[in-house]
Design a protein around this motif. Structure first.
Motif, short mmCIF file in Angstrom:
data_model
loop_
_atom_site.label_atom_id
_atom_site.label_comp_id
_atom_site.label_asym_id
_atom_site.label_seq_id
_atom_site.Cartn_x
_atom_site.Cartn_y
_atom_site.Cartn_z
N PHE A 35 0.86 -1.19 0.00
CA PHE A 35 0.00 0.00 0.00
C PHE A 35 0.89 1.24 0.00
CE2 PHE A 35 -2.47 -3.34 2.02
CZ PHE A 35 -3.76 -3.16 1.51
N CYS A 93 -6.31 0.62 -5.63
CA CYS A 93 -7.45 1.40 -5.14
C CYS A 93 -7.01 2.84 -4.91
CB CYS A 93 -7.97 0.79 -3.84
SG CYS A 93 -9.55 1.49 -3.31
N GLN A 124 -18.95 -0.84 -0.26
CA GLN A 124 -18.62 -2.08 0.44
C GLN A 124 -19.90 -2.71 0.99
OE1 GLN A 124 -15.64 -0.87 3.30
NE2 GLN A 124 -14.08 -0.60 1.71
N TYR A 127 -8.51 -11.94 4.34
CA TYR A 127 -7.69 -10.86 4.87
C TYR A 127 -8.01 -10.66 6.35
CZ TYR A 127 -5.09 -6.34 4.36
OH TYR A 127 -4.20 -5.30 4.45
C1 PBG Z 1 -9.08 0.28 0.90
C2 PBG Z 1 -8.56 -0.75 1.83
C3 PBG Z 1 -8.85 -0.83 3.18
C4 PBG Z 1 -8.18 -1.93 3.67
C5 PBG Z 1 -7.47 -2.49 2.62
N1 PBG Z 1 -7.74 -1.76 1.48
C6 PBG Z 1 -9.64 0.08 4.02
C7 PBG Z 1 -11.03 0.37 3.70
O1 PBG Z 1 -11.64 -0.25 2.85
O2 PBG Z 1 -11.53 1.28 4.34
C8 PBG Z 1 -8.24 -2.38 5.08
C9 PBG Z 1 -7.14 -3.27 5.55
C10 PBG Z 1 -7.07 -3.43 7.01
O3 PBG Z 1 -7.92 -2.94 7.78
O4 PBG Z 1 -6.12 -4.09 7.44
N2 PBG Z 1 -8.60 0.21 -0.37
#
Ligand code: PBG
Length: 329
Positions: free
Chosen positions: A80, A124, A225, A275
């Motif tokens: 990331f 993203c 989501q 995840y």
């Molecule tokens: C957003 C993304 C998120 C996570 C991974 N990709 C956060 C969200 O959707 O708000 C969360 C990962 C984590 O909480 O460990 N692209």
């Protein structure tokens, strides 16, 4: 007097050797994918307070930390990017810029490790947009779908060009997998795989991640989501991603969604990842450091449960620690 029991299930639990002989699920270091954060403008790694043990990395500490994972047999990292606040804009344009922080991180890792370590990129916009949403906004603050997908395609192609082996669209836009597959193929990246965040819930367990990436988000992501109340919807999301060409499908978060992992594993013809997200990590670390639970034991039990539910790959901030424990037997 002894009961005349025809079945005594305890018999197979009598010794460690018997228990090991009959264990149905095993974790391997190679099951794990380590999520990592590369941040712009740092001269030393920046600890993330809500995720003790996890850092925003410099280029040097990124390589060192990936090296430690690899030494323990972890073969994949998920990267990331954390841009400078001044580099964020309405569209998240640093996400696909060749010299954006994430693409520089990817090429750094690829140069160092070649094909020894798989480099997966988060595909993203949320880290790069000034409003913190995963897509472009309309005039009323709503998140637009199709124009956002166009940006994802551009981002995925730039990540492949930077050296990513896998891209992982995590924005939950409709049609994102098919569009990215087509974009990668027409740019000649037939072998770059897609790990699709297929069933991703609008979860409070993402809390610490927002600190990890310095998120600018106000409000929530409930228009893209999924609602934690829903199960059937996940089956549709996963099926669509398979039809669109996903190489892996993913369920996220993990521990509160073992039922979803299990159902997806029943029918998916492609590998199923899960995840274990930031909040899951933070809770185990917090209770462990207070002495309220045995941190290592709870960590391994949670990971084992995720695999038992049917996940083939587990994204986890515990990857290196868990692999080390497995290697020590
Ligand atoms: C957003 C993304 C998120 C996570 C991974 N990709 C956060 C969200 O959707 O708000 C969360 C990962 C984590 O909480 O460990 N692209």
């Amino acid at each position: 007097m002894d009961y005349p029991l025809s079945r005594r299930p305890r018999r197979l639990r009598t010794t460690p050797a018997l228990r090991e002989l009959t264990a149905e699920t095993q974790l391997r270091p190679a099951d794990f994918i380590l999520p990592m954060f590369i941040a712009d403008g740092l001269d030393q790694p920046n600890p993330i307070s809500s995720m003790p043990g996890v850092y925003q990395h410099t280029f040097d500490s990124l390589i060192r930390t990936a090296e430690q994972a690899l030494e323990q047999g972890v073969r994949c990292v998920d990267l990331f990017g954390v841009p400078l606040p001044a580099d964020k804009d309405e569209t998240g344009s640093q996400a696909w810029a060749e010299n954006g922080i994430l693409n520089r991180g990817i090429s750094h890792l690829r140069k160092e490790f070649g094909d020894e370590l798989l480099i997966m990129a988060d595909t993203c916009l949320d880290e790069f947009t000034s409003h913190g949403h995963c897509g472009l906004l309309d005039g009323d603050g709503g998140v637009l779908n199709d124009v956002t997908v166009d940006r994802y395609v551009e981002m995925a192609v730039s990540q492949a060009a930077a050296g990513a082996h896998l891209v992982s669209p995590s924005g939950m836009m409709d049609g994102q997998v098919a569009a990215i597959r087509e974009g990668l193929d027409s740019a000649g990246f037939h072998d770059v795989a897609i790990m699709a965040y297929s069933a991703k819930y609008a979860s409070a367990f993402f809390g610490p991640f927002r600190e990890a990436v310095g998120s600018s988000l106000q409000g929530d992501r409930r228009t893209y989501q999924q609602d934690p109340a829903n199960r059937r919807e996940s089956l549709l999301e996963v099926q669509l991603d398979i039809d669109e060409g996903a190489d892996f499908v993913m369920v996220k978060p993990a521990l509160s969604y073992l039922d979803i992992i299990s159902e997806v594993a029943e029918f998916s013809p492609v590998p199923v990842a899960a995840y274990q997200v930031s909040g899951e990590y933070a809770m185990i670390q917090a209770a462990g450091s207070n002495g309220w639970v045995d941190r290592d034991a709870v960590m391994m039990e949670a990971l084992l449960s995720i695999k038992r539910a049917g996940a083939n790959q587990i994204l986890t901030y515990f990857a290196t620690d868990a692999a080390r424990l497995l290697n020590q037997g």
